[in-house]
Each structure stands twice: as structure tokens, then as C-alpha cells.
Motif scaffolding. Structure first.
Motif, PDB file in Angstrom:
ATOM      1  N   THR A 182       0.839  -1.207   0.000  1.00  0.00           N
ATOM      2  CA  THR A 182       0.000   0.000   0.000  1.00  0.00           C
ATOM      3  C   THR A 182       0.872   1.253   0.000  1.00  0.00           C
ATOM      4  OG1 THR A 182      -0.045   0.183   2.395  1.00  0.00           O
ATOM      5  CG2 THR A 182      -1.805  -1.137   1.357  1.00  0.00           C
ATOM      6  N   GLU A 183       0.245   2.330  -0.349  1.00  0.00           N
ATOM      7  CA  GLU A 183       0.971   3.599  -0.403  1.00  0.00           C
ATOM      8  C   GLU A 183       1.477   3.995   0.986  1.00  0.00           C
ATOM      9  OE1 GLU A 183      -1.100   6.511  -2.631  1.00  0.00           O
ATOM     10  OE2 GLU A 183       0.521   7.977  -2.452  1.00  0.00           O
ATOM     11  N   ASP A 184       0.609   3.822   1.968  1.00  0.00           N
ATOM     12  CA  ASP A 184       0.999   4.181   3.348  1.00  0.00           C
ATOM     13  C   ASP A 184       2.223   3.409   3.803  1.00  0.00           C
ATOM     14  OD1 ASP A 184      -1.053   5.906   3.539  1.00  0.00           O
ATOM     15  OD2 ASP A 184      -2.212   4.764   5.043  1.00  0.00           O
ATOM     16  N   LEU A 185       2.134   2.086   3.606  1.00  0.00           N
ATOM     17  CA  LEU A 185       3.256   1.257   4.032  1.00  0.00           C
ATOM     18  C   LEU A 185       4.502   1.576   3.232  1.00  0.00           C
ATOM     19  CD1 LEU A 185       3.710  -1.066   6.110  1.00  0.00           C
ATOM     20  CD2 LEU A 185       1.343  -0.344   5.877  1.00  0.00           C
ATOM     21  N   ALA A 186       4.323   1.746   1.934  1.00  0.00           N
ATOM     22  CA  ALA A 186       5.442   2.039   1.052  1.00  0.00           C
ATOM     23  C   ALA A 186       6.169   3.289   1.545  1.00  0.00           C
ATOM     24  CB  ALA A 186       4.944   2.237  -0.384  1.00  0.00           C
ATOM     25  N   ARG A 187       5.377   4.299   1.889  1.00  0.00           N
ATOM     26  CA  ARG A 187       5.979   5.546   2.376  1.00  0.00           C
ATOM     27  C   ARG A 187       6.719   5.288   3.694  1.00  0.00           C
ATOM     28  NH1 ARG A 187       1.639   8.577   3.208  1.00  0.00           N
ATOM     29  NH2 ARG A 187       1.237   8.728   0.964  1.00  0.00           N
ATOM     30  N   ALA A 188       6.095   4.519   4.549  1.00  0.00           N
ATOM     31  CA  ALA A 188       6.696   4.275   5.872  1.00  0.00           C
ATOM     32  C   ALA A 188       8.024   3.528   5.778  1.00  0.00           C
ATOM     33  CB  ALA A 188       5.719   3.484   6.749  1.00  0.00           C
ATOM     34  N   VAL A 189       8.196   2.693   4.771  1.00  0.00           N
ATOM     35  CA  VAL A 189       9.417   1.883   4.702  1.00  0.00           C
ATOM     36  C   VAL A 189      10.382   2.337   3.603  1.00  0.00           C
ATOM     37  CG1 VAL A 189       8.234  -0.142   5.642  1.00  0.00           C
ATOM     38  CG2 VAL A 189       8.391   0.143   3.153  1.00  0.00           C
ATOM     39  N   GLY A 190       9.961   3.313   2.808  1.00  0.00           N
ATOM     40  CA  GLY A 190      10.864   3.835   1.788  1.00  0.00           C
ATOM     41  C   GLY A 190      10.925   3.004   0.526  1.00  0.00           C
ATOM     42  N   LEU A 191       9.850   2.291   0.225  1.00  0.00           N
ATOM     43  CA  LEU A 191       9.782   1.533  -1.036  1.00  0.00           C
ATOM     44  C   LEU A 191       8.716   2.159  -1.926  1.00  0.00           C
ATOM     45  CD1 LEU A 191       9.878  -2.215   0.148  1.00  0.00           C
ATOM     46  CD2 LEU A 191      11.665  -0.980  -1.117  1.00  0.00           C
ATOM     47  N   PRO A 192       8.760   1.875  -3.203  1.00  0.00           N
ATOM     48  CA  PRO A 192       7.673   2.353  -4.061  1.00  0.00           C
ATOM     49  C   PRO A 192       6.374   1.602  -3.740  1.00  0.00           C
ATOM     50  CG  PRO A 192       9.210   1.003  -5.322  1.00  0.00           C
ATOM     51  CD  PRO A 192       9.802   1.156  -3.962  1.00  0.00           C
ATOM     52  N   ARG A 193       5.221   2.216  -3.951  1.00  0.00           N
ATOM     53  CA  ARG A 193       3.975   1.498  -3.733  1.00  0.00           C
ATOM     54  C   ARG A 193       3.825   0.431  -4.821  1.00  0.00           C
ATOM     55  NH1 ARG A 193      -1.369   4.846  -5.172  1.00  0.00           N
ATOM     56  NH2 ARG A 193      -2.132   2.691  -5.164  1.00  0.00           N
ATOM     57  N   GLY A 194       3.042  -0.556  -4.529  1.00  0.00           N
ATOM     58  CA  GLY A 194       2.743  -1.543  -5.559  1.00  0.00           C
ATOM     59  C   GLY A 194       3.742  -2.677  -5.707  1.00  0.00           C
ATOM     60  N   VAL A 195       4.737  -2.747  -4.834  1.00  0.00           N
ATOM     61  CA  VAL A 195       5.653  -3.900  -4.894  1.00  0.00           C
ATOM     62  C   VAL A 195       4.836  -5.164  -4.595  1.00  0.00           C
ATOM     63  CG1 VAL A 195       7.672  -4.996  -3.831  1.00  0.00           C
ATOM     64  CG2 VAL A 195       7.600  -2.503  -4.097  1.00  0.00           C
ATOM     65  N   PRO A 196       4.958  -6.226  -5.428  1.00  0.00           N
ATOM     66  CA  PRO A 196       4.161  -7.427  -5.173  1.00  0.00           C
ATOM     67  C   PRO A 196       4.603  -8.144  -3.894  1.00  0.00           C
ATOM     68  CG  PRO A 196       5.583  -7.761  -7.068  1.00  0.00           C
ATOM     69  CD  PRO A 196       5.736  -6.322  -6.681  1.00  0.00           C
ATOM     70  N   VAL A 197       3.618  -8.629  -3.155  1.00  0.00           N
ATOM     71  CA  VAL A 197       3.875  -9.368  -1.917  1.00  0.00           C
ATOM     72  C   VAL A 197       3.339 -10.791  -2.112  1.00  0.00           C
ATOM     73  CG1 VAL A 197       3.427  -9.505   0.573  1.00  0.00           C
ATOM     74  CG2 VAL A 197       3.686  -7.262  -0.541  1.00  0.00           C
ATOM     75  N   ALA A 198       4.229 -11.767  -1.925  1.00  0.00           N
ATOM     76  CA  ALA A 198       3.840 -13.169  -2.135  1.00  0.00           C
ATOM     77  C   ALA A 198       2.918 -13.648  -1.022  1.00  0.00           C
ATOM     78  CB  ALA A 198       5.093 -14.047  -2.179  1.00  0.00           C
ATOM     79  N   VAL A 199       2.167 -14.699  -1.297  1.00  0.00           N
ATOM     80  CA  VAL A 199       1.372 -15.370  -0.278  1.00  0.00           C
ATOM     81  C   VAL A 199       2.330 -15.899   0.804  1.00  0.00           C
ATOM     82  CG1 VAL A 199      -0.100 -17.396   0.155  1.00  0.00           C
ATOM     83  CG2 VAL A 199      -0.472 -15.957  -1.873  1.00  0.00           C
ATOM     84  N   GLY A 200       1.955 -15.733   2.034  1.00  0.00           N
ATOM     85  CA  GLY A 200       2.828 -16.132   3.137  1.00  0.00           C
ATOM     86  C   GLY A 200       2.847 -17.633   3.384  1.00  0.00           C
ATOM     87  N   ALA A 201       3.738 -18.040   4.255  1.00  0.00           N
ATOM     88  CA  ALA A 201       3.791 -19.444   4.684  1.00  0.00           C
ATOM     89  C   ALA A 201       4.526 -19.488   6.014  1.00  0.00           C
ATOM     90  CB  ALA A 201       4.488 -20.311   3.650  1.00  0.00           C
ATOM     91  N   PHE A 202       4.673 -20.697   6.548  1.00  0.00           N
ATOM     92  CA  PHE A 202       5.351 -20.830   7.830  1.00  0.00           C
ATOM     93  C   PHE A 202       6.858 -20.734   7.658  1.00  0.00           C
ATOM     94  CE2 PHE A 202       1.573 -23.430   9.585  1.00  0.00           C
ATOM     95  CZ  PHE A 202       0.929 -22.260   9.937  1.00  0.00           C
ATOM     96  N   ASP A 203       7.488 -20.283   8.712  1.00  0.00           N
ATOM     97  CA  ASP A 203       8.935 -20.036   8.683  1.00  0.00           C
ATOM     98  C   ASP A 203       9.736 -21.272   8.280  1.00  0.00           C
ATOM     99  OD1 ASP A 203       8.183 -21.237  11.074  1.00  0.00           O
ATOM    100  OD2 ASP A 203       9.023 -19.667  12.355  1.00  0.00           O
TER     101      ASP A 203
END
Lengths: 569, 569
Positions: free
Chosen positions: A264-285
Motif C-alpha cells: 500500500t501507499e501508506d506502508l510504502a511511504r513508511a518503509v521507503g519503497l515504491p507502492r505496488g511492490v508485489p507481496v507473495a502469499v505467506g507461509a510458515f517459517d
């Protein structure tokens, strides 16, 4: 193989949520080179865990810590990469992968907001995330197992025949039984590995959350063979409210080579990345860790941390029979396109940490727990196998594989008036090795070969002492994954796949993972003694665990004394 | 009652040889008032014990330490008494009694000189005194038991049916088997409780040494019913050299109300007493301790020290049946004229000391071991019975009563990741209480009533924590002997009898002993929980000890967890 056409460098980000902290890792997708990493210890509770002095089964976490951890660690690695790598640009981050502990479900409202982040439930223990090692639902777990056997349903076939208190339904049902106000306020429940991608991509509305096949298949009894989650009819037998909850859970699941959403734009701004970076489906460690360690058929990946996960994969077409006590056989849960098999020990590093804090005399006490453990190891390293006359069970946190029983506890036998703390410590390390050996034997007894073992996790890195004991006890060479941060690397691999850097997980693994040069080879003389000690371990295991075997223990102490005598000659 | 006709005060001296130190105590024969005492820690070895890092069964002592201890402590109390008591004169010391650990035999030459005090054998481990807790003769003990059963001889009837590695013949035979040069150089072997009176009275020539009925009857299979020591024919089956040794041992024994001899001029000068003071026949510390605690029929005296001795007496005419696992039923071994019954635990205080040194985290570590134990106790005192979920066996030094088996070891079960050091410590204290309870049950099962318990020894004095646990576990009120130095007081009582201050031991006891006002009463709620925990203890005891019972242990950990849950509510 590389899909990117430009010669410009590309990076993937893995975010790994452990038991006590989370970590972000930025890697070069070309070869897995680790560019930057950052760690955030969860601030809430004791080492990040909310405990209850009245009930050692309680282990909860504050969901806010997860969010703060994402922002802190990702922002840090992006900033550090810019400092370290000439010409680095946040635009070069092609994707993000996420892995977490599990089963760690949390109750959320109809907007997907964790109840613990709403004013009414902020302090309510049942509204927090129910950490994997929360065992409060032990009686519910036993009742689920019993109900499944009575109903003749196949739900437990893929998880060893016994449902665990560490898993999804036990926890949710226990919440319903003991904190109905929280259960009733929850619209649905989300695994931590689904919550983080949902949160950072803004896909928090329950119907939009991408649900991981890994969490669903290994912990929630989800199987396509029986139409997804357990039937409403079955759940109704447990509790009508659980049956009603099923409608607010999910029908489909996804593997980690798919995209859960975009930053999201908010998160992107908070972490210094561009918005819209794809995020994979999660899984266990552990599953992502296995990928980061280059898992493939015949290669057991052992992730040795607070607890241990043992992961194997087999081709999906392979007819792998159900294995009693092995927690999961789930298609696509580790490497998409292959069947993932998961086993594990409920506590390994946690036992050493416990000993360092509660059993370590001043003589070996150092400024940190890690340094105390190192001091104990150093003192124990010179001992010959069998010379202490001690054998322990590694059940201080219950037994996950092969007994699937949280209502077990630790045991130590063989103490004399001369037994030293380093001897007790070594016996605990050996106990975890015996537990590891029991898992390997179970796999092989059921036709799943374990040709090589690759370990990862901080303990494998730091402790040649432990690695040699494992090699001697398991009678197999032990290797170490090249990366010290295998789980985060595995997550980054899925970030790379999500970002289009590779077409398949296997291709990304081949380019981005490797093992270290060092090999711990079994020492024949030690193998022989440990085989004798394993028999003692096994008779204790079979006597105190529910096996129906009732071995005779009358000779155990004398056998240990005889082994000790021989070892000290 | 007083035989002395003059009004002048009279004093008796008791010299008590413990495991790590010896102590002299000067008391007023009128009422047992303690005038002066002095302690001498044995300087040789670790806390007075010569150990072998290769074999935890080894425990030897340097005989020179005993002599130095006598001179130092007796000289000190005589000097101190002169300072403290107006008009005190060494001439007022009417007699000396001696008690020691046992079975602690030492090899001596034809002049009665310990081989360890001759140049040739000064450093030879086998030439030293073989301390009671030396277990190197465990295989010899088993062979003696087997031989006695095969031969159908009654020698073991009075010592529980099993010969112990802690006893006379096991040690001597082990010396013959492993250090023949020492065995061959020895003219005879002398128990420490006989050596000290012999040395200080100059009656060292083997044929002049007064042999204690207590040591002979309880440890050397001496019985008038079968003509004294075991027959030559029987000993020959063990080893021809043991049979030959029998001729150089003894035919008669004496009780402690008899006189072993009179203080030599040399010794008298060294300690500041007149020559010719009568010295009573020696006996074991626990037996004299029981006398010092005012033992009488129905009153169990528990001497709680490094190990524990449980002493009962019965009228000699009483037909007390042989009791399996009870080490000794010997006429006159405690109170002359009564049958002495001896049981015990191989380690009690030693287990706490071991834990303080090897299992105590820095948090509870204090400047001394005693202070560390006190800190652990303080932290453990608030715990509710059962709340730790732990149960331990008290076998770190083997089991004396009722299993008579040195080849056993410690066991702890129920550890979680939250178990604390004070919980482990408390579980060890409870384990010793369960062991104590097992002994009481065995006595009562065989018709010997235990109507009251009087404890003595430093631990009983110092630890209300332990006393309350013992009261709760044994479900009997626990009292404490008035004297803190019961063994030395018992020795002084025999000194008084030897010196003619009283005609009978019972009369001396009546005047010179008493119990403290404080009574530890069982707390009903605790008794209930401990009864449940005792069942767990007993199933571990029966499973790991040679009992032929093979109880099912599958439910043990779950039962402990259930008890823990209930206790924490």
C-alpha cells in the motif's frame, strides 16, 4: 532463466517473523547475496511473548508488534542498502515474501482489524495472537482427535493421526470455551502468515485475505480431497459456533509462488519503497526456511531454532503413505508442485535457553544467555559420549513428532552427586539429537528416504558442538545452509518469484541457495555409544509417551552406569 | 540416679566423626548442657574426601585427618571450657565417647598402624579409609548377596536380605580384587569407630581392639546366632584370602556402655586432659545420634545430614521379624539391652549440596553453599505442593533402604520451559521426603509402629522448610532434638556411662536429652496433594528399582500436569 531483460540489479525482500523477533533480509536475486538485514525484537511481554504465571501453557503475542516490526526492519534494510550498495534504488526491489511462526492465529473483526488493536479488547489475553507454542487448547485438541476418529473422517490422515494443541482449531475452540466474549466479537480468524501480507497490501477485508495452503493444509485440516476445511457437520459436533465460523473462514488456498497483493501507499511511504511492490502469499517459517536451504527430494532440511522443524518434499505424483505422528503431508506447502512433509520438535533451542537461565551455575554464567550457552558447550565439548551416565527426554515443551502430545514434560535420569552442569547441558543437547533421530527413523520406516541433512538456523551456525553430536547420534553427515537467515532467504525467494525474477521456485532456489563447505561426519566410536544410549532414550520415550509398549525400565539406571564405566576407562 | 557422690560438676566428652569434619562436644553430665564444642574439617581431598575423577564410586579418607581432628577438637573444647566455666578442671571430665561414619573400614598392619600412615602406602588410594559412601565394591556386594542366598546362610536376614557396597566385606574384597598389594600388606581391617578408641587408648594391637557390636552386627554380618562373623567356609567361596583374614578379625564384640580403654599419656598431654580418662566402645554416628535424641520404642529418630539414618529400637525380647530392605536388626547396637533397627537414605543433604554447587543459577548463589541453599529454600517456600509439576527420585547416591542398591541414580520428571531452579530444588527436597516416607511405610508394613518422629542433624535445625515438607509428606508430626549436635551428645552420653556417671544408658538419656518445643504438624491440604505425588514417586521407584512390579508410566506426565493445574488454581 532470468526473466528480467535489463542488466540492472534486482533485489527481493524476505520478512521472517520468529518467536521472539522479526527480521527483514534484502538479497540480490541473481545469486542470493545478502545485502542488508535488520532485526526487531517484539517489545511486548517476556522476550516478545505474553505469559501467564498461573498457566505455563499460555503464549500470546501483541499483533501491533508485528506491524511495528515490519515497518522498522524493512525501513532499516532499505536505508542500509542505499548506504551499502552504490547505485541502489528502492525501485530495484521486485517483490516481498513473508514467513511467520505457526499455527499462530489471531481473531479479527469484519474489517480484518485484529481485536487486540481495538480499544475494547486491547488488553484481553484471548484477543492477542495465539503463538504456536500456546498449549492452552490441549483438551480441545484431544477432543478433536477423538471426534475425528469417531466420525471416521480423513481430516487427520495428513497430520499424523493426532490433532495438536499448537494448531488452529484447538486454539479457536479454546477461545470459544474460555473467552466467549472474544470469540463472539471475532468475525474470523487469520493465521499470522496471512495477516502480514493482508495488512501490508491493504487486503484486510476477510474475503480478500489470501490464505496460505501451508497454514491451512498443515494446521487447519484443509484438504481438497474432502472439500477444504472440515465439514460444518463435523464442526457442529465440536461446537455449533465453530460450524458457524466455517462460513466466515475460507474455501480456497494459495501457494507462496502466488501474489497476495501489492504494497500500500501508506506502508510504502513508511518503509521507503515504491507502492505496488508485489507481496507473495505467506507461509510458515520452517517451510520458507527449507526453500532457503535448497530443499529437494531426499534432502531433509532441519531448521534448528527455539523449536525444530524437519521438512522434506516429494514429487506430487509420488504415493507417499500417511505417516503416523508426522504433522503434515500437504501439496505445495513447501515448494509449489511438490508434496511438503513437516515434522518437528516442540523445543530445542528453548531447552538450552531454559537451562542457561535456570540451571546454569555462576561459574558458566556470562553476560548474555548466548554466551552462557557457549561457556557450557565449551565445558561439555571434551566429554566422551556416555561418560556422564545421563539420558534426558527433550519434552520440556511437549512432543510434536512422533507422539503429537503437548501433555508431556522433561525427564532427566542418571544424576549422581558428581554430575556437573555441563554434563546436564550436554545430556539435553543429546536429548534433542535423539528426538531428531526418532523423526528420521520414522520417515525411513515409512519409505521416505533421508539421504542428506542440511541444517539451518542460528544454533546450527554457532555450534559445531551440537552439529557433531547430531551427526554422531543420527549417523548421517550434517551440512549447514550457506545462508544464516534461511527463513528470510526463503521468503525473499518467493518475493523474487512474485516479482517475476524467476518462473519457478526451483529455479530461484538453484540460483539463490547453497550449502557451506563444512561437513560434520559421524565418528564411528561415538555412533556406537550413542546407539546404546538411544536404546535407553527410546525405552524412556516408549514408557512415558503413549505408545502402548510399556518397556521394562528396571535395568535403565544400571545400563547407564555400565555405559558410563566403559566411557571413562 | 547420679552415681557421683560429690556435688562437684562432672563433664563427658563426645567426639563425632562426620563425613566432612569431626566435632568434639563437652557436656555437663547432670542435664546435657553443652559447655563447649569444636569442629575440624578434614584437610585432605575435596571437603575431606579423596575422589577419583574417573570413578564417582570412589570415596576415601586420610586416617591422619582423624587423629589430627581428635587432638585439635578435644584440645579446643578443654581450653574453651576452662575459659567459659568458672572453676572448670580437666579432672572433671569423667569419660569420652566416640562415634563415626560407617561402614568405614581401614587396613592396618600387625601393630594396628593404618597402612596409609606407613611410608610405603601413604599415597595408595586403597590403603586409606574406605568411607561409607565409597561404592566401588558394588559388584562384590552383589556377589556376596548371591553367594549368601545360594549357600542358604542366614547372614543377610538381619540386614534386609541384600548386602551393600557401602559395607565392610564388599570394600575389603574389592581391595583384594583390585589392590592385592594393599590387601596382602594388611594384617587386619578396623572400622573407623573402633580405630579411634583403639588409637587414643593405645590399644592398637589388633587383638586388643574393642570391636563395636554396632559396626559388626550391622555391616560385617556378625551374629551370635551363627557364631560371629560369616564362617570360613562361606568366605572361602568368595575368596580364600577373605577366609584367611577371618582369623585376624575378631570373635567378640562390645556395646558402647563398655570401656574400650583409657586415654594414653601422650594423647592426654596433647589435648590437656588427665591420662586414664575412660573411653567408651565406639559406634556409628547415627546410632549415637539416636541415643542423643532420646530414642525409645515407638520413637523413630531421623538423623538428617549428608545422608539420612533412620533408627528405631525395640525391647530385645520382642520378636521383630526380619524386614526386607531394612539394613540391620542388631541387639545392643543402639541402646544396650534393646534391638537396634537401622534404615537410611544414601544421600539427602548431599543432594542439596550437589544442587547448590551444580544447579544453582547466579541469582541464588551466595558466598557459601549453605547460604545458597537458604536462598533456594526461601524462593521455594512459597510454592504450593504440586504446583511445579515435578517429581524426583532421591537416588543420586543409590538407594539404601528399601532397595539396597547403589547402582541406581537420580531422576527428575516434569520439567517445562518455565521450570525454575527453586522448583527443581524443592522437588529434590520432596524426593528425600518421599524416600523417608517409603522407609516409615516399610517399618509399619512389618509391624514396627512409628508413633513419633524426632529429627536431628544440622538440616533439621536450619530448615523449617524441609521439616514442614517432611511432616506433610510423611503425615506425622516432626519434632527436633533439643541438641543441635545429637551424635556428639550421644557419644558424650556413652562417655558419661563409661565414666560411671550413670548406671544405664536409658538413665543417662533421660537426664541428658530432650526435644525442642517446636512441632511441625501436617497440613491437611498438603497431605492430600503429597499423597497423590507419592503415588507418582512410588511408580517411578517401582519401575526403575528392582521390585518386579513394572508399573505403567504412560500416564505419569499427564498426572503431574493435572496436579499442577489444580495446585495453581
Amino acid at each position: 532463466m532470468r526473466k528480467q531483460t535489463s542488466k540492472q540489479a534486482a533485489y527481493a525482500l524476505g520478512v521472517d517473523y520468529g518467536t521472539n523477533s522479526c527480521r527483514a533480509l534484502l538479497v540480490d536475486v541473481a545469486d542470493g547475496t545478502e545485502v542488508a538485514s535488520a532485526v526487531f525484537p517484539y517489545p511486548t511481554g517476556e522476550a516478545g511473548i505474553i505469559l501467564d504465571p498461573k498457566d505455563p501453557n499460555v503464549a500470546r503475542q501483541n499483533p501491533q508488534d508485528y506491524i511495528d516490526g515490519f515497518i522498522h526492519t524493512v525501513a532499516t534494510v532499505v536505508r542500509d542498502a542505499a548506504k551499502k550498495v552504490k547505485g541502489f534504488s528502492p525501485e530495484q526491489v521486485v517483490g516481498i515474501g513473508v514467513d511467520t511462526t505457526g499455527s499462530t492465529p489471531l481473531p479479527v473483526n469484519a474489517d480484518g482489524i485484529p481485536l487486540a488493536m481495538t480499544p475494547k479488547f486491547r488488553k484481553h489475553p484471548a484477543a492477542q495472537a495465539w503463538l504456536w507454542k500456546d498449549h492452552t487448547g490441549w483438551s480441545e485438541a484431544a477432543r478433536i482427535t477423538e471426534a475425528a476418529h469417531q466420525a471416521g473422517v480423513p481430516y487427520l490422515a495428513k497430520c499424523g493421526g493426532t490433532y495438536s494443541s499448537e494448531w488452529f482449531w484447538s486454539k479457536i475452540w479454546h477461545c470459544e470455551q474460555t473467552a466467549p466474549e472474544v470469540f463472539d466479537a471475532a468475525y474470523t480468524w487469520v493465521e499470522l502468515c496471512d495477516f502480514v501480507p493482508a495488512f501490508v497490501t491493504g487486503n484486510m477485508k476477510p474475503e480478500r485475505i489470501a490464505r496460505s495452503i501451508c497454514a491451512a493444509g498443515h494446521k487447519a485440516m484443509f484438504g481438497t480431497a474432502w472439500g477444504g476445511l472440515p465439514s460444518k457437520a463435523f464442526l457442529k459436533k465440536l461446537s455449533p459456533k465453530l460450524a458457524a465460523l466455517r462460513d466466515r473462514l475460507y474455501e480456497t488456498t494459495m501457494a507462496s509462488d502466488e501474489i497476495a497483493g501489492f504494497l500500500t501507499e501508506d506502508l510504502a511511504r513508511a518503509v521507503g519503497l515504491p507502492r505496488g511492490v508485489p507481496v507473495a502469499v505467506g507461509a510458515f517459517d520452517a517451510h520458507h526456511g527449507a526453500v532457503g536451504a535448497g530443499i529437494k527430494p531426499g534432502r531433509l532440511v532441519k531448521i534448528i531454532g527455539t523449536s525444530t522443524c524437519d521438512i522434506l518434499v516429494g514429487p506430487e505424483r509420488a504415493a507417499i503413505a500417511d505417516i503416523p505422528g508426522v504433522c503434515g503431508l500437504v501439496p505445495g506447502s513447501v515448494v509449489p508442485g511438490m508434496i511438503g512433509l513437516e515434522a518437528g520438535q516442540s523445543a530445542v533451542g528453548d531447552i538450552f535457553l531454559w537451562f542457561a537461565r535456570n540451571g546454569c551455575p555462576a561459574e558458566y554464567r556470562r553476560a548474555s544467555d548466548g554466551a552462557s550457552i557457549a561457556a557450557l558447550e565449551q565445558a561439555a565439548a571434551g566429554q566422551k559420549p556416555g561418560a556422564s551416565g545421563l539420558v534426558a527426554l527433550d519434552w520440556n515443551n511437549g512432543n510434536r513428532t512422533v507422539l503429537v502430545d503437548p501433555l508431556l514434560s522433561g525427564l532427566m535420569v542418571g544424576q549422581t552427586l558428581h554430575t556437573t552442569a555441563p554434563e546436564l547441558f550436554r545430556a539435553l543437547v543429546e536429548a534433542t539429537a535423539f528426538g531428531a533421530c526418532t523423526i528420521i527413523r520414522r520417515f525411513e520406516e515409512h519409505g521416505v528416504a533421508v539421504r542428506e541433512v542440511v541444517t539451518c538456523g542460528g544454533i546450527a551456525e554457532k555450534s559445531p558442538f551440537l552439529m557433531q553430536i547430531y551427526a554422531d547420534v543420527c549417523n548421517r553427515p550434517m551440512r549447514i545452509s550457506r545462508s544464516a537467515q534461511t527463513c528470510a532467504l526463503g521468503a525473499a525467494i518467493f518475493g523474487a518469484v512474485a516479482g517475476g525474477a524467476y518462473r519457478t521456485t526451483a529455479a530461484a532456489q538453484k540460483a539463490m541457495t547453497g550449502v557451506k563447505d563444512i561437513v560434520y561426519k559421524p565418528i564411528a566410536a561415538h555412533v556406537k555409544v550413542y546407539a546404546e544410549l538411544y536404546e535407553v532414550y527410546r525405552s524412556l520415550h516408549d514408557a512415558f509417551g503413549k505408545t502402548g509398549l510399556h518397556p521394562d525400565l528396571e535395568g535403565v539406571m544400571k545400563k547407564l552406569i555400565a555405559i558410563r564405566q566403559k566411557a571413562r576407562q
